[in-house]
Design a protein around this motif. Structure first.
Motif, short mmCIF file in Angstrom:
data_model
loop_
_atom_site.label_atom_id
_atom_site.label_comp_id
_atom_site.label_asym_id
_atom_site.label_seq_id
_atom_site.Cartn_x
_atom_site.Cartn_y
_atom_site.Cartn_z
N SER A 237 0.87 -1.22 0.13
CA SER A 237 -0.01 0.09 -0.04
C SER A 237 0.87 1.19 -0.03
O SER A 237 0.36 2.34 -0.05
CB SER A 237 -0.79 0.05 1.14
N ILE A 238 2.15 1.06 -0.08
CA ILE A 238 3.06 2.21 0.38
C ILE A 238 4.03 2.23 -0.78
O ILE A 238 4.72 1.14 -1.21
CB ILE A 238 3.79 2.48 1.58
N ASP A 239 4.42 3.20 -1.64
CA ASP A 239 5.51 3.29 -2.63
C ASP A 239 6.53 4.02 -2.19
O ASP A 239 7.96 3.43 -2.33
CB ASP A 239 5.06 4.08 -3.90
N ILE A 240 6.61 5.06 -1.29
CA ILE A 240 7.72 5.61 -0.86
C ILE A 240 7.38 6.23 0.52
O ILE A 240 6.19 6.41 0.84
CB ILE A 240 8.08 7.10 -1.60
N VAL A 241 8.55 6.41 1.37
CA VAL A 241 8.26 6.52 2.79
C VAL A 241 8.97 8.28 2.89
O VAL A 241 10.30 8.11 2.79
CB VAL A 241 9.04 5.63 3.54
N LEU A 242 8.23 8.98 3.82
CA LEU A 242 9.03 10.41 3.93
C LEU A 242 9.00 10.53 5.74
O LEU A 242 8.60 9.58 6.21
CB LEU A 242 8.13 11.64 3.32
N ARG A 243 9.42 11.73 6.10
CA ARG A 243 9.29 11.66 7.29
C ARG A 243 9.40 13.35 7.71
O ARG A 243 9.96 14.02 6.84
CB ARG A 243 10.67 11.39 8.03
N HIS A 244 8.74 13.83 8.76
CA HIS A 244 8.78 14.99 9.17
C HIS A 244 9.75 15.30 10.10
O HIS A 244 10.20 16.39 10.32
CB HIS A 244 7.30 15.46 10.01
N ARG A 245 9.97 14.40 10.81
CA ARG A 245 11.22 14.29 12.01
C ARG A 245 11.65 12.84 12.22
O ARG A 245 11.14 11.95 11.77
CB ARG A 245 10.60 15.03 12.98
N ASP A 246 12.78 12.69 13.10
CA ASP A 246 12.97 11.64 13.86
C ASP A 246 13.07 11.92 15.21
O ASP A 246 12.63 13.03 15.55
CB ASP A 246 14.32 10.91 13.13
N SER A 247 13.81 11.19 15.95
CA SER A 247 13.87 11.27 17.57
C SER A 247 14.80 12.51 17.92
O SER A 247 14.74 13.05 18.85
CB SER A 247 14.41 9.98 18.26
N ASN A 248 15.88 12.85 16.73
CA ASN A 248 16.89 13.86 17.21
C ASN A 248 16.19 15.36 16.51
O ASN A 248 16.61 16.28 17.25
CB ASN A 248 18.03 13.49 16.30
N ALA A 249 15.70 15.48 15.31
CA ALA A 249 15.35 16.62 14.87
C ALA A 249 14.11 16.56 13.88
O ALA A 249 13.89 15.57 13.31
CB ALA A 249 16.55 17.07 14.12
N VAL A 250 13.53 18.01 13.81
CA VAL A 250 12.62 18.00 12.67
C VAL A 250 13.29 18.38 11.34
O VAL A 250 14.23 19.17 11.54
CB VAL A 250 11.77 19.45 13.45
N PHE A 251 12.74 17.71 10.50
CA PHE A 251 13.35 17.96 8.93
C PHE A 251 12.48 19.17 8.16
O PHE A 251 11.41 19.27 7.95
CB PHE A 251 13.13 16.90 8.08
N ARG A 252 13.49 20.37 8.19
CA ARG A 252 12.97 21.40 7.59
C ARG A 252 13.31 21.64 6.30
O ARG A 252 14.66 22.38 6.26
CB ARG A 252 12.99 22.55 8.57
N SER A 253 12.92 21.41 5.24
CA SER A 253 13.70 21.44 3.97
C SER A 253 12.68 21.71 2.77
O SER A 253 11.46 20.98 2.65
CB SER A 253 14.39 20.35 3.72
N PRO A 254 12.80 22.46 1.84
CA PRO A 254 11.86 22.52 0.76
C PRO A 254 11.83 21.52 -0.08
O PRO A 254 10.80 21.15 -0.81
CB PRO A 254 12.48 23.69 -0.05
#
Length: 343
Positions: A237-254
């Protein structure tokens, strides 16, 4: 896709046990230099540069799980021996799975090799594996390796298995390495990093050293990897996996929104892994880690001077020689990379 699978089949045959990646790095170097890509080798990271090196920064760890000889007829899980695990914190997927590892290794065929040259030293088979609580590591019994000396790496014998819509092998993270080489073959002209010792939690240090060496900052570092799921049903049911963050940091990128827009336009099914994990914890009324990533450690260490996002391929059978994903997932990830960097 035939060229991609040809590249992947070759890479899978080259051992790259965590801490002993040199032979694999040299193979990557040759593959890229044959395509007229400039390659530089630094401590713990192989760096490839196209004609427009600042047009993209893609990273993938090159190491895979394996064993290492630590004494006469004694073999341990390479990522967790003392010299490697200094950076492990207890909340990585690998560490959480440690207590469930032992049964899956019995009867697996393995090959020993020289850590620097890659020279083949022989074949063996795992007869037993057990967790040593005192050393917090898996101890292996292997027939036929009594001549090995401490420090010799032992890789799992592996080959690509393609059946219907599924592909299987020790995919983490050779599949991402193959994607980067394929991207250069079809026109990518940016920079790519192949890092060592990610499975031991050390790769981010090598990447950070490179950025500091040249005083380069970016908010568009894209880290490729695999991401584990429990069932084949979820995988399909999933083709690709993204993240907003992990346990260390928030991912802030365009990059994150760029990928999301591409996925929506191309009808690619995506899943945010941190949201998935939070929902699972809420459902089970349990508190667990959101996982650690190379990127999260890098963002935290630089206080956000280096930023980016992750793009991962969903798999089942994580950290085994039968790690499995779908052909659709592979094609979807490559399509996203093409749209980002080529077309």
């Amino acid at each position: 896709m035939e060229l991609f699978y040809d590249i992947l089949k070759q890479l899978i045959r080259i051992p790259s046990v965590v801490g002993s990646e040199q032979p694999f790095f040299m193979f990557i170097k040759r593959e890229l230099e044959e395509r007229a890509i400039k390659v530089e080798y630094y401590d713990g990271v192989l760096v490839a540069k196209g004609e427009r090196p600042h047009s993209g920064y893609i990273s993938a760890h090159a190491d895979r799980h394996g064993l290492v000889c630590t004494g006469h007829n004694e073999f341990q899980y390479a990522a967790f021996i003392a010299k490697n695990k200094a950076d492990l914190t207890g909340d990585s997927n690998s560490e959480q799975l440690l207590h469930n590892f032992t049964a899956r290794f019995v009867a697996e065929r393995v090959q020993a090799y020289q850590p620097y040259s890659g020279t083949y030293l022989g074949l063996g088979a795992i007869k037993d594996a057990f967790l040593c609580e005192r050393r917090n590591n898996i101890i292996f019994k292997i027939d036929g390796f009594d001549y090995l000396t401490p420090g010799m790496p032992i890789a799992f014998m592996d080959k690509l298995d393609i059946k219907d819509d599924l592909i299987s092998a020790q995919l983490d993270n050779v599949i991402s390495v193959a994607m980067i080489i394929y991207m250069y073959a079809i026109g990518y002209q940016g920079t790519a990093f192949f890092t060592a010792s990610e499975e031991a939690g050390r790769s981010w240090r090598f990447l950070l050293e490179w950025f500091r060496r040249f005083d380069i900052k970016t908010d568009e570092l894209l880290v490729l990897d695999t991401s584990p799921y429990p069932t084949l049903e979820e995988l399909r049911s999933i083709d690709i996996v993204l993240r907003h963050r992990d346990s260390n940091a928030v991912f802030r990128s365009p990059l994150k929104n760029k990928i999301k827009k591409i996925a929506l336009k191309e009808k690619i099914n995506f899943n945010f892994k941190d949201t998935y994990l939070k929902n699972k914890m809420q459902k089970n009324n349990a508190v667990r880690s959101l996982g650690t990533t190379e990127l999260g450690r890098l963002i935290f260490a630089t206080k956000g001077e280096i930023q980016g996002t992750t793009l991962q391929i969903p798999t089942i059978g994580y950290h085994t020689v039968n790690e499995t994903t779908t052909k659709r997932a592979v094609e979807s990830m490559i399509k996203v990379l093409q749209k980002l960097y080529i077309s």
